[in-house]
Scaffold this active site. Structure first.
Site, PDB file in Angstrom:
ATOM      1  N   GLU A   1      59.004  36.607  20.190  1.00 15.18           N
ATOM      2  CA  GLU A   1      59.648  37.718  19.468  1.00 15.18           C
ATOM      3  C   GLU A   1      58.770  38.970  19.442  1.00 15.18           C
ATOM      4  OE1 GLU A   1      62.040  40.128  17.170  1.00 15.18           O
ATOM      5  OE2 GLU A   1      62.581  38.271  18.191  1.00 15.18           O
TER       6      GLU A   1
ATOM      7  N   THR B   1      48.305  42.351  29.953  1.00 13.68           N
ATOM      8  CA  THR B   1      48.356  43.503  29.045  1.00 13.68           C
ATOM      9  C   THR B   1      47.332  44.546  29.459  1.00 13.68           C
ATOM     10  OG1 THR B   1      48.857  41.872  27.334  1.00 13.68           O
ATOM     11  CG2 THR B   1      48.494  44.129  26.612  1.00 13.68           C
TER      12      THR B   1
ATOM     13  N   HIS C   1      61.335  43.520   3.906  1.00 20.01           N
ATOM     14  CA  HIS C   1      60.695  44.533   4.753  1.00 20.01           C
ATOM     15  C   HIS C   1      60.434  43.976   6.151  1.00 20.01           C
ATOM     16  CE1 HIS C   1      57.848  47.539   6.229  1.00 20.01           C
ATOM     17  NE2 HIS C   1      56.975  46.574   6.439  1.00 20.01           N
TER      18      HIS C   1
ATOM     19  N   LYS D   1      48.441  46.593  32.366  1.00 16.75           N
ATOM     20  CA  LYS D   1      49.357  47.674  31.995  1.00 16.75           C
ATOM     21  C   LYS D   1      48.592  48.869  31.428  1.00 16.75           C
ATOM     22  CE  LYS D   1      53.541  46.954  30.907  1.00 16.75           C
ATOM     23  NZ  LYS D   1      54.060  47.048  32.267  1.00 16.75           N
TER      24      LYS D   1
ATOM     25  N   TYR E   1      56.757  39.930  21.673  1.00 17.70           N
ATOM     26  CA  TYR E   1      56.846  40.567  22.998  1.00 17.70           C
ATOM     27  C   TYR E   1      58.235  41.153  23.222  1.00 17.70           C
ATOM     28  CZ  TYR E   1      52.313  38.611  23.626  1.00 17.70           C
ATOM     29  OH  TYR E   1      50.990  38.337  23.440  1.00 17.70           O
TER      30      TYR E   1
ATOM     31  N   SER F   1      55.977  53.699  30.270  1.00 23.28           N
ATOM     32  CA  SER F   1      55.788  53.865  31.716  1.00 23.28           C
ATOM     33  C   SER F   1      56.571  55.063  32.238  1.00 23.28           C
ATOM     34  CB  SER F   1      56.224  52.600  32.467  1.00 23.28           C
ATOM     35  OG  SER F   1      55.467  51.484  32.041  1.00 23.28           O
TER      36      SER F   1
ATOM     37  N   ASP G   1      79.023  50.833  33.683  1.00 22.00           N
ATOM     38  CA  ASP G   1      78.893  50.459  32.268  1.00 22.00           C
ATOM     39  C   ASP G   1      78.159  49.121  32.242  1.00 22.00           C
ATOM     40  OD1 ASP G   1      79.553  49.640  29.435  1.00 22.00           O
ATOM     41  OD2 ASP G   1      80.732  51.471  29.564  1.00 22.00           O
TER      42      ASP G   1
ATOM     43  N   HIS H   1      48.759  29.614  18.140  1.00 18.37           N
ATOM     44  CA  HIS H   1      47.630  30.422  17.628  1.00 18.37           C
ATOM     45  C   HIS H   1      47.974  31.054  16.279  1.00 18.37           C
ATOM     46  CE1 HIS H   1      49.151  34.134  20.088  1.00 18.37           C
ATOM     47  NE2 HIS H   1      49.699  34.133  18.899  1.00 18.37           N
ATOM     48  N   HIS H   2      49.255  30.949  15.845  1.00 20.68           N
ATOM     49  CA  HIS H   2      49.610  31.362  14.483  1.00 20.68           C
ATOM     50  C   HIS H   2      49.343  30.235  13.489  1.00 20.68           C
ATOM     51  CE1 HIS H   2      51.824  35.004  15.820  1.00 20.68           C
ATOM     52  NE2 HIS H   2      52.038  34.283  16.894  1.00 20.68           N
TER      53      HIS H   2
ATOM     54  N   SER I   1      74.039  38.162  17.737  1.00 21.89           N
ATOM     55  CA  SER I   1      74.088  39.510  18.308  1.00 21.89           C
ATOM     56  C   SER I   1      73.078  39.659  19.447  1.00 21.89           C
ATOM     57  CB  SER I   1      73.797  40.532  17.209  1.00 21.89           C
ATOM     58  OG  SER I   1      73.408  41.770  17.754  1.00 21.89           O
ATOM     59  N   SER I   2      71.843  39.197  19.195  1.00 18.85           N
ATOM     60  CA  SER I   2      70.786  39.299  20.217  1.00 18.85           C
ATOM     61  C   SER I   2      71.134  38.494  21.465  1.00 18.85           C
ATOM     62  CB  SER I   2      69.457  38.792  19.661  1.00 18.85           C
ATOM     63  OG  SER I   2      68.979  39.664  18.673  1.00 18.85           O
TER      64      SER I   2
ATOM     65  N   ARG J   1      46.888  37.950   2.160  1.00 19.76           N
ATOM     66  CA  ARG J   1      48.176  38.615   2.309  1.00 19.76           C
ATOM     67  C   ARG J   1      49.091  38.247   1.146  1.00 19.76           C
ATOM     68  NH1 ARG J   1      50.549  36.764   8.080  1.00 19.76           N
ATOM     69  NH2 ARG J   1      52.286  38.042   7.411  1.00 19.76           N
TER      70      ARG J   1
ATOM     71  N   TRP K   1      58.588  36.750   5.689  1.00 16.09           N
ATOM     72  CA  TRP K   1      59.566  36.788   6.789  1.00 16.09           C
ATOM     73  C   TRP K   1      59.528  35.507   7.613  1.00 16.09           C
ATOM     74  CZ3 TRP K   1      59.443  36.986  12.280  1.00 16.09           C
ATOM     75  CH2 TRP K   1      58.161  36.977  12.860  1.00 16.09           C
TER      76      TRP K   1
ATOM     77  N   HIS L   1      56.456  33.905  18.457  1.00 13.47           N
ATOM     78  CA  HIS L   1      55.528  34.602  19.341  1.00 13.47           C
ATOM     79  C   HIS L   1      56.236  35.364  20.460  1.00 13.47           C
ATOM     80  CE1 HIS L   1      51.662  35.955  20.499  1.00 13.47           C
ATOM     81  NE2 HIS L   1      52.126  35.916  21.715  1.00 13.47           N
TER      82      HIS L   1
END
Length: 532
Positions: free
Chosen positions: A261, A334, A80, A337, A263, A274, A110, A308-309, A175-176, A456, A145, A259
């Protein structure tokens, strides 16, 4: 067959491939964007069905639908997470809307590398098949994950399932990377004359910053999972303490990718929000430059807060102090925004059509998720809340209710532009409210479960946690119903034969980033000067 071949030759002679060829060999940014959107739709459905299965398992204490197969529970949790990140959110926001809109918004014919664009998409398909296939091989990959060793090592997961998942991530990462290179080159080199960096729509800024984050973060993940692969198969000891390795090294490498990722998943959504807030408030975005550079700042700071993780792995107190402070700093751009979106709406002539509902929902829910993020940024509080449902609630508020709301906002905003079919307004609003109620009912109670100490990734729990888990599961089923309803919305959209007006959102929509001193806005995308 002969007739098919003649038609085929005729199409190629006139440069219009049809049928399978059109999609398989496509070098057209719109067709590739469409394929990304369709792919992410199916991947998202599969990911959501998995989440509903384990919400059904957690509805009441004891063994339910999974019949006590706790490894299967972990496999579902793992799949998931990976599917929603790599095969739903990123393909939809970056591959889908990015491919469709970036060339149009900067006046390019293009993307810079159209054939590379094609392989960027087609690498995702075998990646997805490998990931799904891994679940059917020797019990599947039940690592979460985050794929932490030693659970993901040969000791914790013998057999090829984790190796398949690693290969899937390698392909998705390739791919990314190709997509990121393509976007950076396109945005820097192919803007129409007069389209300076400081006049680009904010969605293009969002994609540009995202592309740089991908380019810098994904190779680190590739390195970490390659080290894990050779640990599992070739007797190295990168993460094995018995051979002088360290499993915490994997966490550092993983979160140095992980981290940024998060963002990567939210910045394109920021851009979409926006555009929508500006269009439906009938005024330009408040503080355009501040908005653009806030995204850049979020991208930069996102790389220096990864630990921080990891507040509970035994970091020194000074290191904890630094990562707490640095994480707090990310709240500033943040916040800029959020306040700029509110300032854009302030005094605007607002119309709450479906895209604007999703956008306002996004702002509200993303803010809520951000506030719980500030709570978790504190090393002291995190010691208590780490690996509880409070963390699950936090990141689902910024992803399930942030990135996903951004995707739906973009869909309702651009579907007429992309397909020539306008969605039914009333049904769009029903879909919004169904989803809004469902996801909030699912994830808000999880804050309470986390504060009560529920861990968790557990398939069963004591009676004390039963109440909020039941509410959460009901919310999940409502959200599932909203996904089914969305399929009906899609059906009605494509069955609708009414022609779409040239500018469905009214005069001035979509050209609002242009300032008074700039060249006059292009009225249709066809009038854009060719790239020179």
């Amino acid at each position: 067959m002969a007739a098919y071949g003649e038609a085929h030759a005729h199409d190629h002679a006139h440069g219009h491939p049809t049928g399978v060829t059109r999609w398989l060999y496509s070098t057209n940014h719109k067709d590739i964007g469409t394929m990304y959107l369709v792919f992410s739709f199916f991947a998202g459905l599969i990911g959501m069905i998995m989440s509903m299965i384990f919400r059904a398992e957690l509805m009441v204490p004891g063994d339910q639908v999974l019949g006590g197969d706790h490894q299967l529970y972990n496999v579902l949790i793992t799949a998931h997470g990976l599917i929603m990140i790599f095969f739903f959110v990123m393909p939809a926001l970056i591959g889908g809307f990015g491919n469709w809109m970036v060339p149009l918004m900067i006046g390019a014919p293009d993307m810079a590398f159209p054939r590379m664009n094609n392989i960027s998409f087609w690498l995702l398909v075998p990646a997805f098949i490998l990931l799904l296939g891994s679940a059917f091989v020797q019990g599947g990959a039940g690592t979460g994950w985050t794929i932490y060793p030693p659970l993901s090592s040969a000791v914790g997961h013998p057999g090829p399932s984790v190796d398949m998942a690693i290969f899937a991530l390698h392909l998705a990462g390739a791919s990314s990377l190709l997509g990121a290179i393509n976007f950076i080159t396109t945005i820097f080199n192919m803007r129409a004359p007069g389209m300076t960096m400081h006049k680009m729509p904010l969605f293009v800024w969002g994609i540009l910053v995202t592309a740089f984050l991908l380019l810098l973060a994904v190779p680190v993940l590739a390195g970490a999972i390659t080290m894990l692969l050779v640990d599992r198969n070739f007797g190295t000891h990168f993460f094995d303490p018995a051979g002088g390795g360290d499993p915490v090294l994997f966490e550092h490498l993983f979160w140095f990718f992980g981290h940024p990722e998060v963002y990567i998943m939210i910045l394109p959504a920021f851009g979409i929000i926006s555009q929508i807030v500006s269009t439906f408030s009938k005024k330009p975005v408040f503080g355009y430059l501040g908005m653009a550079y806030a995204m850049v700042a979020i991208g930069v700071i996102g790389f220096v807060v990864w630990a921080h993780h990891m507040f509970t792995v035994g970091l020194g107190v000074d290191v904890k102090a630094y990562f707490t402070a640095a994480t707090m700093v990310i709240a500033v751009p943040t916040g800029i925004k959020i306040f700029s979106w509110i300032a854009t709406m302030w005094g605007g002539s607002i119309r709450f059509e479906t895209p604007m509902l999703w956008a306002v929902g996004f702002i509200f829910l993303f803010t809520l998720g951000g506030v719980t993020g500030v709570v978790l940024a504190n090393a002291g509080a995190d010691a208590v809340l780490h690996d509880t449902y409070y963390v699950v609630a936090h990141f689902h508020y910024v992803l399930s209710l942030g990135a996903m709301f951004g995707i739906f906002a973009g869909f309702y905003y651009w579907v007429a532009k992309i397909t020539g079919h306008q969605y039914p307004e009333q049904l769009g609003k029903i879909h919004f409210w169904l989803t809004f109620v469902g996801v909030n009912l699912t994830f808000f109670p999880q804050h309470f479960l986390g504060l009560a100490g529920m861990p968790r990734r557990i398939p069963d729990y004591p009676l004390e946690y039963a109440g909020w888990n039941f509410v959460s599961s009901i919310g999940s089923f409502i959200a599932g119903a909203s996904a089914v309803f969305f399929i009906y919305v899609l059906y009605r959209t494509f069955a609708n034969k009414e022609p779409v007006p040239d500018n469905p959102w009214g005069e001035g929509a979509g050209t609002l980033e242009w300032t008074v001193s700039s060249p006059p806005p292009f009225h249709t995308f066809n009038e854009l000067p060719r790239f020179r």
